[in-house]
Design a protein around this motif. Sequence first.
Motif, PDB file in Angstrom:
ATOM      1  N   HIS A 114      27.688   7.096  51.677  1.00 23.31           N
ATOM      2  CA  HIS A 114      27.223   7.124  53.061  1.00 23.31           C
ATOM      3  C   HIS A 114      27.132   8.536  53.646  1.00 23.31           C
ATOM      4  N   ASN A 138      29.509  10.739  54.327  1.00 26.59           N
ATOM      5  CA  ASN A 138      30.502  11.021  55.370  1.00 26.59           C
ATOM      6  C   ASN A 138      31.123  12.408  55.240  1.00 26.59           C
ATOM      7  N   ASP A 139      30.982  13.028  54.087  1.00 26.58           N
ATOM      8  CA  ASP A 139      31.639  14.316  53.856  1.00 26.58           C
ATOM      9  C   ASP A 139      30.666  15.487  53.935  1.00 26.58           C
TER      10      ASP A 139
END
Length: 546
Positions: free
Chosen positions: A227, A229-230
């Motif tokens: 996704h 997210n990082d």
Amino acid sequence: MLDSSDTTADRERCPAIRGRSGGWKAGFLLLVNQGLATLAFVGVEVNLVFFLKRVLQQNNEEAANNGLVLLSLSTSLFLLNPSGCGDRKSPCGHHSMLETGVFYLSIYLIALGNGGYQPSIATFGADQFDDEEPKEGHSKETFFSYFYLALNLGCLFSNTILGYLENEGMWVLGFWTSSGFAFIALVHFLSGTRWYRRFKPGGNPLSRVCQVIFAAAKKWRVEMSPHGNDLYEVDQKESAIKGSRKMLHTQGLKFLDRAAAITSKDYNQDHVLPCNPWRLCTITQVEELKCILRLLPIWLSTILYWVVFTQMASLFIEEGAGMITTISNFHIPPASMSSVNIITVAAFTFLYQQILNPLICRLRKKDVKGLTELQRMGVGLIIAVMAMVSAGIVESYRLKYSKGDCYDCHNPSSLSVLWQIPQYVLIGVSEVFMYVGQLEFFNGQTPDGLKSFGSALCMTSLSLGNYVSSLLVTIVMDITTKDNRPGWIPENLNVGHMDRFYFLLAALTAADFAVYLLCAKRYRYIRLEGNCEDPNAAEEEVGRVL
């Protein structure tokens, strides 16, 4: 007074304040400026086909394929030889390569000036309204409609008064009049300097694009989270791109996400992320490139529409010259028939804004904005197909009632030029959907640092439409003139088949609509930080409406 919520600044480079800058005060100045500048540019364009044929002695195929002061001087000093030539009955003599070269230098300077002006003025006008303030956001949408209306009102004078002067051979007066209006437009624009809002320059977008590609290629083996997210983004309110708002991460084109992936090699010895955009880019910077790539299929699929539009300034005029152009002893210049198109655009702009769009909103209920930009562009393509079918039918009947061979079609068909009205009306209606939709779409779907690029895409599709039209005419003539056949668009249109060319354009535009529909359904809208709208809702509506 409240500061504008976007990143615009006033003349002193301070944050823009509503009521003191921007809004309709500045917008109205720019609308008038657009009308004046368009009058100047179109005053040259409107009868350029006839100028090439009568003054420079080019044939139909060549004429269909091709600085204001310099043009005025070159016309008065070199090209009108003998004096007074270039009207409907007296073609000019031959010219030297130098004289012809000065003429082409002039019109290419005009093209250069118009190419720099049009994308900039559209973007600059949109900058006068704050997207994040509801009232100004609505005014911005209205501005694009009136922007195109101002453009067409400028065209109206050019296509009637200037068109008549130039058609009667008064080329010098017509070109000097255009030069005068260009000067007035410049002075008028400068007079509003204190009221304009300006976006802070965001730097060179080409270098930012290269940084994303380079950084993503360098990390092509890095494992990515599903996704994203990082991914890296700066903590401050604004993005790392000066003057731009942050953009949210979107799915798709995941290879580019690697440019924002944080690895152990991105940290320095103090375990701090250094500012090296050639190795680590922000999410906003990556999304900026994604936006460009997502816009390209839509952009490419709109080019063929402008091939249809181009026929008004070339083949429609030549077709009209081969028809009866007198009504009760009054001569109607074939080029002035485009005033029908302009009046249609003006009338339908108000009709759409005041009646049709509110009616669509009530029928759809859940969508207060009516048709989306993508939907309007699709409708424009459909109506363009209808316009070409109409033009083909009229040309078929013009050929049926033609009076045999003629020089420059001075012995016209017995069909009146007024039979061209439906094709001009249909193209006018399609323009309101396509041109305004394009302006809104490309301006709204480009990041803050690339607004001019968005407007340039819109104008470039129009320009490329002219080149594609020239290429198509050349290919068609090469194919259809074999075995002693005169071809579809010969010098004497009465022995050609221009109707088949129109039907070919209708078929190509219909095929282009199918491609466009596929691209529109797959398009993903831009997502700015703080905007919670569903980015996929609009393209789902495209399939239902179109």
